[in-house]
Design a protein around this motif. Structure first.
Motif, PDB file in Angstrom:
ATOM      1  N   GLY A 128       0.817  -1.207   0.000  1.00  0.00           N
ATOM      2  CA  GLY A 128       0.000   0.000   0.000  1.00  0.00           C
ATOM      3  C   GLY A 128       0.852   1.258   0.000  1.00  0.00           C
ATOM      4  O   GLY A 128       0.522   2.254  -0.665  1.00  0.00           O
ATOM      5  N   MET A 129       1.959   1.221   0.737  1.00  0.00           N
ATOM      6  CA  MET A 129       2.871   2.363   0.753  1.00  0.00           C
ATOM      7  C   MET A 129       3.496   2.596  -0.623  1.00  0.00           C
ATOM      8  O   MET A 129       3.678   3.743  -1.060  1.00  0.00           O
ATOM      9  CB  MET A 129       3.960   2.137   1.797  1.00  0.00           C
ATOM     10  N   ILE A 130       3.834   1.516  -1.313  1.00  0.00           N
ATOM     11  CA  ILE A 130       4.414   1.639  -2.653  1.00  0.00           C
ATOM     12  C   ILE A 130       3.420   2.287  -3.604  1.00  0.00           C
ATOM     13  O   ILE A 130       3.757   3.222  -4.355  1.00  0.00           O
ATOM     14  CB  ILE A 130       4.853   0.258  -3.172  1.00  0.00           C
ATOM     15  N   VAL A 131       2.182   1.811  -3.589  1.00  0.00           N
ATOM     16  CA  VAL A 131       1.152   2.367  -4.478  1.00  0.00           C
ATOM     17  C   VAL A 131       0.921   3.846  -4.175  1.00  0.00           C
ATOM     18  O   VAL A 131       0.864   4.685  -5.089  1.00  0.00           O
ATOM     19  CB  VAL A 131      -0.153   1.561  -4.347  1.00  0.00           C
ATOM     20  N   ALA A 132       0.811   4.183  -2.899  1.00  0.00           N
ATOM     21  CA  ALA A 132       0.606   5.578  -2.521  1.00  0.00           C
ATOM     22  C   ALA A 132       1.807   6.435  -2.919  1.00  0.00           C
ATOM     23  O   ALA A 132       1.647   7.573  -3.398  1.00  0.00           O
ATOM     24  CB  ALA A 132       0.350   5.683  -1.018  1.00  0.00           C
ATOM     25  N   GLY A 133       3.004   5.889  -2.734  1.00  0.00           N
ATOM     26  CA  GLY A 133       4.204   6.632  -3.093  1.00  0.00           C
ATOM     27  C   GLY A 133       4.304   6.898  -4.578  1.00  0.00           C
ATOM     28  O   GLY A 133       4.677   7.997  -5.015  1.00  0.00           O
ATOM     29  N   GLU A 134       3.973   5.903  -5.389  1.00  0.00           N
ATOM     30  CA  GLU A 134       4.016   6.078  -6.838  1.00  0.00           C
ATOM     31  C   GLU A 134       2.950   7.066  -7.298  1.00  0.00           C
ATOM     32  O   GLU A 134       3.144   7.785  -8.280  1.00  0.00           O
ATOM     33  CB  GLU A 134       3.825   4.731  -7.543  1.00  0.00           C
ATOM     34  N   TYR A 135       1.839   7.112  -6.602  1.00  0.00           N
ATOM     35  CA  TYR A 135       0.733   7.977  -7.014  1.00  0.00           C
ATOM     36  C   TYR A 135       0.952   9.429  -6.590  1.00  0.00           C
ATOM     37  O   TYR A 135       0.788  10.351  -7.396  1.00  0.00           O
ATOM     38  CB  TYR A 135      -0.566   7.456  -6.412  1.00  0.00           C
ATOM     39  N   PHE A 136       1.343   9.642  -5.338  1.00  0.00           N
ATOM     40  CA  PHE A 136       1.466  10.993  -4.816  1.00  0.00           C
ATOM     41  C   PHE A 136       2.872  11.561  -4.953  1.00  0.00           C
ATOM     42  O   PHE A 136       3.054  12.773  -5.063  1.00  0.00           O
ATOM     43  CB  PHE A 136       1.047  11.043  -3.345  1.00  0.00           C
ATOM     44  N   GLY A 137       3.893  10.693  -4.906  1.00  0.00           N
ATOM     45  CA  GLY A 137       5.273  11.158  -4.980  1.00  0.00           C
ATOM     46  C   GLY A 137       5.670  11.972  -3.764  1.00  0.00           C
ATOM     47  O   GLY A 137       5.052  11.900  -2.690  1.00  0.00           O
TER      48      GLY A 137
END
Length: 405
Positions: A128-137
């Motif tokens: 979940g952290m990876i997905v959020a990181g890729e989305y929001f930066g």
């Protein structure tokens, strides 16, 4: 405006209901040490219990919420950033692996449950952290990367047989991820780690034995609970790759799902809850408590399965990307059963083989999470796209020898 067909209506209705679980069942007290922690389930007795796996699915849910217009990007960023700061600064962990259940208000391990720093639940959280990181930066990505990089994957490896332990208690590893189950994500994360990468022998250490049912052949964990075929696939699109030995894990999940439905059809005379539209077993809250319900295969009996006729809607919906036709059929059927729709969409489980008929009262985060992510992947591929563009995940897949079809 173009009208929606029946399938689109049920998918959008269930998707919004699932999102609402994660957005509402969260500690939103900005002065709390547990800000952003998400509940494991909605039962009153567990009101102070956070599940880190629920949080992992929930971070993906927030991204989906922005993309679908449920919430603004600004309010999503604020919620995600505060959540990541809680996990970086407060949530209890060992060697970078968080405890399965945390106190919703303190971030410390829940004192009311036997608990361990969990590799599988931490993996879902990291995803979940990876997905959020890729989305929001930005800061969201940098804090998420910092948290994930702390995980010492080799601490979790049994040096004698190279399998991952299932858990740690009092400094000692126990159990083994030595067979096919939901843990494929662990190898991708661990192989791609920038700080503690595992050797490929860890991926090679688990058994690839297959079972059969009604002509379907597949690797499975004991009982063939369908969540084991779904959780890793919510993040990584295995339909686009083969592993180094030519294994097609997406096809494996499709075969297992078809077998699960065939089992329900064959057992319809034994269990009145089962039929061609009402099928699917997974971990859920059944009439006799929380259980990893499974469906049969050659050589295993209903007694060994502890079968009681319970159906978990998440089993069919979580397989949407593998078997869209029969999964959509089941979702539409279940949504029209009296008592099987609630505050957060399809309920966790139902059973017409007990008296009185059983309808689960609580909604469970991981069950709503796998449903939500699979609906979004089926409709847009959003979670797959974000996850698979991550450099650490790409490196992990490369190190393990996955190749494009």
């Amino acid at each position: 405006m173009e009208s929606l067909n029946l399938d689109e209506k049920i998918l959008n209705r269930e998707k919004r209901a699932c999102f609402d679980f994660f957005w509402n069942e969260t500690n939103t007290d900005k002065s709390s040490k547990g800000f952003g922690l998400m509940r494991d389930n909605t039962l009153k007795m567990h009101e102070n219990m956070c599940s880190i796996a629920s949080n992992g699915f929930g971070l993906g849910a927030i991204v989906i919420g922005v993309e679908n217009g449920y919430i603004s990007r600004a309010e999503a960023q604020a919620r995600v950033l505060g959540t990541l700061k809680t996990f970086r600064n407060q949530a209890e962990h060992e060697h970078g692996f968080f405890y399965h259940f945390l106190d919703l208000h303190t971030g410390l391990k829940n004192p009311n449950f036997y608990d361990v720093p969990s590799i599988i639940d931490s993996s879902i959280l990291f995803n979940g952290m990876i997905v959020a990181g890729e989305y929001f930066g930005g800061e969201i990505k940098s804090i998420g990367d910092e948290i994930i990089a702390r995980a010492d994957w080799n601490w979790y490896v049994n040096p004698e047989n190279k399998t991952f332990y299932m858990g740690f208690k009092d400094g000692k590893g126990f159990g083994a991820w030595d067979m096919y189950a939901e843990q494929l994500m662990q190898y991708l994360l661990a192989a791609g780690s920038p700080t503690f990468p595992i050797e490929s022998a860890v991926y090679d250490s688990w058994s690839r034995e297959k079972v059969t049912y009604e002509g379907y052949e597949f690797m499975t964990a004991p009982r063939n609970a369908l969540f084991t075929h779904q959780y890793s696939h919510a993040w990584f699109d295995f339909s686009s790759v083969l592993d180094k030995d030519g294994i097609d894990f997406a096809e494996n999940s499709r075969q297992a799902t078809l077998a699960s439905r065939a089992y329900a059809i064959n057992k319809a005379d034994t269990y009145k809850t089962f039929n061609e539209h009402s099928w699917g077993q997974a971990a859920c809250e059944g009439p006799y408590g929380y259980r990893a319900y499974g469906s049969g295969y050659d050589g295993i009996t209903d007694e060994q399965l502890e079968q009681d006729g319970t159906v978990a809607p998440t089993a069919a919906s979580g397989s949407l990307v593998f078997t869209p036709e029969i999964s959509l059929d089941a979702m539409n059927y279940m949504a029209n059963l009296a008592g099987v729709w609630g505050k957060y969409g399809l309920i966790d489980a139902y059973n017409f083989d007990v008296e009185p008929a059983y309808y689960a009262k609580g909604f469970i985060g991981i069950d709503k999470g796998i449903t939500l992510l699979m609906i979004e992947n089926y409709q847009t591929g959003l979670i797959w796209k974000l996850y698979m563009q991550n450099e650490w995940i790409k490196k992990g897949a490369e190190r393990l020898g996955f190749v494009k079809k």
